[in-house]
Design a protein around this motif. Sequence first.
Motif, PDB file in Angstrom:
ATOM      1  N   CYS A 143       0.871  -1.184   0.000  1.00  0.00           N
ATOM      2  CA  CYS A 143       0.000   0.000   0.000  1.00  0.00           C
ATOM      3  C   CYS A 143       0.900   1.223   0.000  1.00  0.00           C
ATOM      4  O   CYS A 143       1.581   1.491   0.997  1.00  0.00           O
ATOM      5  CB  CYS A 143      -0.906   0.002   1.230  1.00  0.00           C
ATOM      6  SG  CYS A 143      -1.617  -1.610   1.609  1.00  0.00           S
ATOM      7  N   TYR A 188      -2.270   5.300  -3.983  1.00  0.00           N
ATOM      8  CA  TYR A 188      -3.092   6.516  -3.917  1.00  0.00           C
ATOM      9  C   TYR A 188      -2.123   7.685  -3.860  1.00  0.00           C
ATOM     10  O   TYR A 188      -1.526   7.960  -2.826  1.00  0.00           O
ATOM     11  CB  TYR A 188      -3.987   6.461  -2.678  1.00  0.00           C
ATOM     12  CG  TYR A 188      -5.113   7.489  -2.631  1.00  0.00           C
ATOM     13  CD1 TYR A 188      -5.085   8.658  -3.369  1.00  0.00           C
ATOM     14  CD2 TYR A 188      -6.215   7.272  -1.814  1.00  0.00           C
ATOM     15  CE1 TYR A 188      -6.109   9.584  -3.310  1.00  0.00           C
ATOM     16  CE2 TYR A 188      -7.258   8.193  -1.736  1.00  0.00           C
ATOM     17  CZ  TYR A 188      -7.198   9.345  -2.482  1.00  0.00           C
ATOM     18  OH  TYR A 188      -8.222  10.266  -2.411  1.00  0.00           O
ATOM     19  N   SER A 235      -3.435   2.339   7.720  1.00  0.00           N
ATOM     20  CA  SER A 235      -3.928   3.162   6.620  1.00  0.00           C
ATOM     21  C   SER A 235      -5.429   2.924   6.495  1.00  0.00           C
ATOM     22  O   SER A 235      -5.883   1.783   6.403  1.00  0.00           O
ATOM     23  CB  SER A 235      -3.237   2.756   5.313  1.00  0.00           C
ATOM     24  OG  SER A 235      -4.023   3.109   4.195  1.00  0.00           O
ATOM     25  N   MET A 244      -3.042   7.732   1.144  1.00  0.00           N
ATOM     26  CA  MET A 244      -2.830   6.332   1.501  1.00  0.00           C
ATOM     27  C   MET A 244      -2.304   6.246   2.927  1.00  0.00           C
ATOM     28  O   MET A 244      -2.641   5.326   3.679  1.00  0.00           O
ATOM     29  CB  MET A 244      -1.846   5.668   0.539  1.00  0.00           C
ATOM     30  CG  MET A 244      -1.593   4.186   0.844  1.00  0.00           C
ATOM     31  SD  MET A 244      -3.082   3.169   0.757  1.00  0.00           S
ATOM     32  CE  MET A 244      -3.242   2.972  -1.025  1.00  0.00           C
TER      33      MET A 244
END
Length: 647
Positions: free
Chosen positions: A111, A433, A175, A117
């Motif tokens: 991630c 992200y 997150s 994020m």
Amino acid sequence: MCKKVLQRLLLIIITSGFYSFVFAQIRLPKLISDGMILQRDAKVKVWGRAAAGEKVTLDFQQQQYNAIADNAGKWMILLPAQKAGGPYEMTFSGSNTITIKNILFGDVWLCSGQSNMELTMDRLVDKYPEVISTSENHNIRQFLIPDVYDFEKPHDDVSGGAWIAASPKNVLQFSAAAYFFADDLYKKYGVPIGLINSALGGSPAEAWISEDALKKYPAYYNEVQKFKDKNLIASIEADDNKNSREWYNQLYNTDEGIKNNWKSEALDDKDWQKMNIPGYWVNGPLGKMNGSVWFRKEINVPASMTGKPAKLLMGRIVDADSVFINGKFVGTTSYQYPPRRYILEPDVLKAGKNEIVVRVISNSGDGGFVLDKPYMLVAGNDTINIAGIWKYKAGAKMYAMPSQTFIRWKPAGLYNAMIAPLTNYAIKGVIWYQGEANTGKPAEYTGLMRTLIENWRMEWQQGNFPFIYVQLPNFMEARNEPSESNWAALRQAQLKLLPTPITAMVIAIDLGEWNDIHPLNKQDIGKRLALQAEKIAYGEKNIIASGPLYQSAKLKRNKVTLSFTNTGSGIVSTGNEQLKYFAIAGADKKFVWANAEIKNNKVIVWSDAVPKPVFVRYAWADNPGAVNFYNKEGLPASPFEAEVSKN
């Protein structure tokens, strides 16, 4: 040989033997640790360090695996694919023994990206209290990679971190987008989900790409070489620290509110001016002023709200604040982005008159209180709205603080310290992200991201793993007329990335907040990420995982017919309204709003002001407003720009 030389030689031998003994110990990277989740159904590497030539034995599931450390002390064992499950233990033996416990096999997702994020569940405690309170799940785990950079070389290991399982306490460190993603996948497949959280607020894409891969971007590659100079970094950091220290020292020493104790509840503030909160003081008599401004408001608190814990919600404040109630300090925040949520001890509030005092510091730009955020005092089931008229007075007028050089965002630095150490660890895929930090140069973003994806896939050496990314959401004030927008151009660059193999994009044009670069709705972000994962990573061929994506535009007379993919069971205009935010232009690219209607699962757009359309746009703005173009599955259409082809 004299006695002194013999003693020195003996000391060298003993010391060398000591260090050989120390470094002969088996050492594991921090990812290979208690509670880890390893990738199921794939060959998995476990690795570490030992003395050169040392034999390392791994006992796992009644099987034994061996490796010999190379001349650099590195060793690696490749485990055969394992089914999802656990918990298991692994015992590594050499000159020492290490046992790793509570191991699960499941799906591991990296991630990464920037602050959206990175943003944790802790920031969302008021939005998702029930989700947090019911988050206990030892099958969802996160490893948080510390925020470190290095321009000199890729690291072998991360600087810290541990695997933690979801629980009402631990999940606050997760997150938020990644947690909701994992939770959805776990509910559907019942497979353990491991999250490696390697993200940093404000980071541009080039910071996450290796030095070698950046050679095709000479400006970024040269910047990597420049910042290998530690003396340069030390000099920049010293200047930044000096500027910051001088600014805050001057502010503190000249602030009349500090000198005269303006936080006191007994202060006579009859001569203070008045301002409506929320709002910015640039719109009032103070004008464009940096420095400190003090705000005061008297409220009446009923006895039912006293003697119990309470919380003060002060929306968001630009840039920093310190808050006092009845002269007592109750909290501070040092920068503008976090929601202001101050927990009050039971003895802070009293029945009757209470005085709230807020000292606001503006470093640069426009200081004040962000609109459309909650400003209230809450105790139990009672709430007092504290928006409205406040008294205020400038404490100290200052020059704008000099801008800082954010060295940690420079090219390749985050790759070396936060990605390179992970590349031996098998993963299911990546969720990403990011993009806000690259809106200054949207034209290069497609190429940068294609480079990043290829770079990571090559370094992991496990094929084209799925890469799922979030398109920028709506942000900033909505425009009444068609306009140019770097945020829209960046979304277009993200849309153009989709031909890259095994990628998918989450459309988020309806999930942003006009006044917050960190929108709080991370649940729907996570759900849409999971939906895309179901399709491209888990093989769910018959689901619609995206909203409509532009496919083609054809001109007939003065009307343009737009076709889309991912229309699902049909495209719709929500709220029974006419489709909004379509614009067309001729060859001059002067866009005007267009009429738009759905016909035969296509969109027809036209305007009498543009008899010969050449270009068409949809939702082309920083924030187009409340979009209403969706498929029937409830997923929004992606913004786009296209050139019209003639029949």
